[in-house]
Motif scaffolding. Structure first.
Motif, short mmCIF file in Angstrom:
data_model
loop_
_atom_site.label_atom_id
_atom_site.label_comp_id
_atom_site.label_asym_id
_atom_site.label_seq_id
_atom_site.Cartn_x
_atom_site.Cartn_y
_atom_site.Cartn_z
N GLN A 1 8.01 -10.99 -19.22
CA GLN A 1 8.37 -11.54 -20.66
C GLN A 1 9.91 -11.48 -20.99
OE1 GLN A 1 4.74 -9.81 -22.32
NE2 GLN A 1 4.65 -11.93 -23.30
N ALA A 2 10.66 -12.19 -21.29
CA ALA A 2 11.93 -12.03 -21.64
C ALA A 2 12.37 -13.13 -22.38
CB ALA A 2 12.98 -12.05 -20.30
N GLY A 3 12.33 -12.63 -23.96
CA GLY A 3 12.80 -13.62 -24.73
C GLY A 3 11.63 -14.69 -25.00
N ASP A 4 12.11 -15.97 -24.67
CA ASP A 4 11.07 -17.09 -24.58
C ASP A 4 10.42 -17.21 -23.26
OD1 ASP A 4 11.30 -17.52 -27.41
OD2 ASP A 4 12.81 -19.07 -26.96
N PHE A 5 11.04 -16.71 -22.11
CA PHE A 5 10.61 -16.85 -20.75
C PHE A 5 9.51 -16.04 -20.41
CE2 PHE A 5 10.82 -15.61 -16.44
CZ PHE A 5 10.84 -16.64 -15.66
N VAL A 6 8.31 -16.43 -19.91
CA VAL A 6 7.20 -15.68 -19.47
C VAL A 6 6.67 -16.07 -17.90
CG1 VAL A 6 4.71 -15.26 -19.97
CG2 VAL A 6 6.24 -15.50 -21.86
N GLN A 7 6.75 -15.31 -17.07
CA GLN A 7 6.28 -15.60 -15.79
C GLN A 7 5.25 -14.56 -15.17
OE1 GLN A 7 9.37 -15.15 -12.23
NE2 GLN A 7 8.86 -17.31 -11.85
N ASN B 1 0.94 -1.09 0.11
CA ASN B 1 -0.01 0.12 0.20
C ASN B 1 0.85 1.38 0.03
OD1 ASN B 1 -1.96 2.13 0.23
ND2 ASN B 1 -2.04 1.65 2.45
N PRO B 2 0.80 1.98 -0.97
CA PRO B 2 0.55 1.78 -2.31
C PRO B 2 1.88 1.55 -3.24
CG PRO B 2 0.82 4.23 -2.05
CD PRO B 2 1.16 3.43 -0.91
N VAL B 3 2.90 0.98 -2.66
CA VAL B 3 4.26 1.13 -3.36
C VAL B 3 4.68 -0.32 -3.17
CG1 VAL B 3 6.46 1.90 -3.82
CG2 VAL B 3 4.70 3.39 -3.61
N THR B 4 5.35 -0.76 -4.20
CA THR B 4 5.94 -2.24 -4.10
C THR B 4 7.09 -2.34 -4.95
OG1 THR B 4 5.73 -4.64 -3.89
CG2 THR B 4 4.43 -3.60 -5.50
N THR B 5 8.19 -3.24 -4.78
CA THR B 5 9.42 -3.42 -5.52
C THR B 5 9.35 -4.54 -6.04
OG1 THR B 5 10.58 -1.60 -4.09
CG2 THR B 5 11.72 -2.94 -5.63
N ILE B 6 9.53 -4.72 -7.40
CA ILE B 6 9.47 -5.73 -8.37
C ILE B 6 10.91 -6.28 -8.66
CG2 ILE B 6 8.73 -7.21 -10.21
CD1 ILE B 6 6.15 -5.37 -10.18
N LYS B 7 11.27 -7.36 -8.37
CA LYS B 7 12.87 -7.75 -8.44
C LYS B 7 12.87 -8.90 -9.51
CE LYS B 7 14.55 -6.33 -4.01
NZ LYS B 7 15.57 -6.62 -2.88
N TYR B 8 13.80 -8.80 -10.50
CA TYR B 8 13.93 -9.93 -11.51
C TYR B 8 15.14 -10.02 -12.02
CZ TYR B 8 13.09 -5.96 -14.81
OH TYR B 8 13.34 -4.90 -15.87
N GLY B 9 15.40 -11.22 -12.46
CA GLY B 9 16.79 -11.28 -13.36
C GLY B 9 16.80 -11.77 -14.66
N ILE B 10 17.69 -11.40 -15.70
CA ILE B 10 17.62 -11.53 -17.09
C ILE B 10 18.84 -12.44 -17.28
CG2 ILE B 10 17.55 -10.86 -19.43
CD1 ILE B 10 15.13 -10.29 -17.79
N LYS B 11 18.66 -13.47 -17.68
CA LYS B 11 19.94 -14.42 -18.01
C LYS B 11 20.63 -14.09 -19.19
CE LYS B 11 18.21 -18.58 -15.83
NZ LYS B 11 17.80 -19.96 -15.99
N GLU B 12 19.97 -13.44 -20.22
CA GLU B 12 20.70 -13.15 -21.56
C GLU B 12 20.15 -11.55 -22.26
OE1 GLU B 12 18.94 -15.70 -24.82
OE2 GLU B 12 20.45 -16.56 -23.71
N LYS B 13 20.86 -10.93 -22.85
CA LYS B 13 20.30 -9.77 -23.45
C LYS B 13 19.17 -10.23 -23.91
CE LYS B 13 21.82 -5.92 -25.91
NZ LYS B 13 22.56 -5.10 -26.59
N SER B 14 18.19 -9.55 -23.84
CA SER B 14 16.79 -9.98 -24.57
C SER B 14 15.72 -8.75 -24.39
CB SER B 14 16.06 -10.99 -23.82
OG SER B 14 15.96 -11.17 -22.75
N ASN B 15 14.63 -8.70 -25.39
CA ASN B 15 13.61 -7.98 -25.00
C ASN B 15 12.80 -8.23 -23.99
OD1 ASN B 15 14.03 -6.17 -27.49
ND2 ASN B 15 13.32 -7.83 -28.86
N VAL B 16 12.54 -7.19 -23.14
CA VAL B 16 11.80 -7.39 -21.70
C VAL B 16 10.58 -6.59 -21.60
CG1 VAL B 16 11.99 -7.23 -19.38
CG2 VAL B 16 13.97 -7.97 -20.58
N LYS B 17 9.54 -7.17 -21.40
CA LYS B 17 8.20 -6.33 -20.84
C LYS B 17 7.76 -6.92 -19.65
CE LYS B 17 3.71 -5.31 -22.70
NZ LYS B 17 2.64 -5.36 -23.69
N LEU B 18 7.60 -5.95 -18.86
CA LEU B 18 7.06 -6.10 -17.44
C LEU B 18 5.79 -5.44 -17.37
CD1 LEU B 18 7.49 -7.50 -14.71
CD2 LEU B 18 8.76 -5.37 -13.98
N ALA B 19 4.87 -6.21 -17.30
CA ALA B 19 3.45 -5.58 -17.26
C ALA B 19 2.59 -5.91 -16.17
CB ALA B 19 2.50 -5.92 -18.52
N VAL B 20 1.79 -4.82 -15.54
CA VAL B 20 0.71 -5.21 -14.49
C VAL B 20 -0.62 -5.32 -14.96
CG1 VAL B 20 -0.18 -4.15 -12.38
CG2 VAL B 20 2.08 -3.73 -12.78
#
Length: 81
Positions: free
Chosen positions: A67-73, A8-27
């Motif tokens: 979404q990072a390359g073929d990875f989606v979570q 409430n109302p702020v959160t921090t999202i942490k993530y790791g990328i294994k290789e250079k790729s196009n990344v989309k982080l959407a809520v």
């Protein structure tokens, strides 16, 4: 993962990328509609943190999708006001 959760109302999202790729982080809302795009572009390998401020959103369940390359979570987070 995001911390804190619930938040409430702020959160921090942490993530790791294994290789250079196009990344989309959407809520997404509870019915799967995209409400915010936090990241949309190419990123190098590494670890990242991004802050999501949900002050203008209603309380409830939200999801963030990475979404990072073929990875989606998708993970759940809860906004409590």
């Amino acid at each position: 993962h995001n911390f804190p959760n619930p938040f409430n109302p702020v959160t921090t999202i942490k993530y790791g990328i294994k290789e250079k790729s196009n990344v989309k982080l959407a809520v997404l809302n509870a019915i799967g509609e995209e409400v915010t795009v936090l990241v949309d572009g190419e990123q190098d390998r590494g670890y990242y943190e991004i802050e999501f401020n949900a002050a203008q959103h209603a309380s409830g369940v939200y999801f963030y999708r990475l979404q990072a390359g073929d990875f989606v979570q998708t993970r759940k987070m809860v906004l409590l006001k």
